[in-house]
Design an enzyme around this catalytic site. Sequence first.
Site, mmCIF file in Angstrom:
data_model
loop_
_atom_site.group_PDB
_atom_site.id
_atom_site.type_symbol
_atom_site.label_atom_id
_atom_site.label_comp_id
_atom_site.label_asym_id
_atom_site.label_seq_id
_atom_site.Cartn_x
_atom_site.Cartn_y
_atom_site.Cartn_z
ATOM 1 N N HIS A 30 0.825 -1.213 0.000
ATOM 2 C CA HIS A 30 0.000 0.000 0.000
ATOM 3 C C HIS A 30 0.864 1.270 0.000
ATOM 4 C CE1 HIS A 30 -4.144 0.901 -0.211
ATOM 5 N NE2 HIS A 30 -4.356 1.298 1.028
ATOM 6 N N ASN A 82 -7.007 6.772 2.529
ATOM 7 C CA ASN A 82 -8.394 7.049 2.152
ATOM 8 C C ASN A 82 -8.781 8.515 2.231
ATOM 9 O OD1 ASN A 82 -8.397 4.299 1.951
ATOM 10 N ND2 ASN A 82 -9.813 3.944 3.634
ATOM 11 N N ASP A 107 -0.521 2.239 -5.615
ATOM 12 C CA ASP A 107 -0.546 0.785 -5.803
ATOM 13 C C ASP A 107 -1.776 0.419 -6.625
ATOM 14 O OD1 ASP A 107 -2.082 1.648 -3.462
ATOM 15 O OD2 ASP A 107 -2.408 -0.460 -3.015
#
Length: 189
Positions: A30, A82, A107
């Site tokens: 990530h 996020n 990613d």
Amino acid sequence: MPAQKPAKPGTVRIVCGLGNPDAEYARTRHNAGFATIDALAARRGVRYWKSEAGAQVASISVTGADGEKREVLLAKPMSYMNTSGGPLSKLARAHHVRPEEILVVHDEVDLAAGEVKLKLGGGLNAHNGLRSIADKLGSRDFARVQFGIGRPPGRMQVADYVLRELKGNFLEDFELTVERAADLVESLL
């Protein structure tokens, strides 16, 4: 008939890598964006990072195809993946940077591990970091360097896969992909 997208992004003024700020995420898939930004910074001899608009930011000087020198900001939003759009949109506003002058490194599970690819605008592939950026910028017209991480094996959840610490060959392969992603970014600057 839709307009043809250019083969390369416009003049890039911000390169933003996506990741999560805590040390526990450093060696995870990530954090491909952060790792790529760190590789670019190392190549350019960056010694100074500052906190601006909720991101770690460093400035590099690049020479464009026209021979003109210009400043490019390297950014790592320090919110979580996020909510990356908040810091990036604040940074873009502060520096008067339009969405089409932003290159985001992230990613991508829908790209084979080890592949890197340029994508101009378009869909967000259920990537929450990209969704946050598009939402806060009010546009999808930013370029992306997709860092292929492949799909999780078996029935493993995507979240577990992208946040699992990389070791051994997985880490070595990831680090090679980081260099390829950094090469692609440099070719676009």
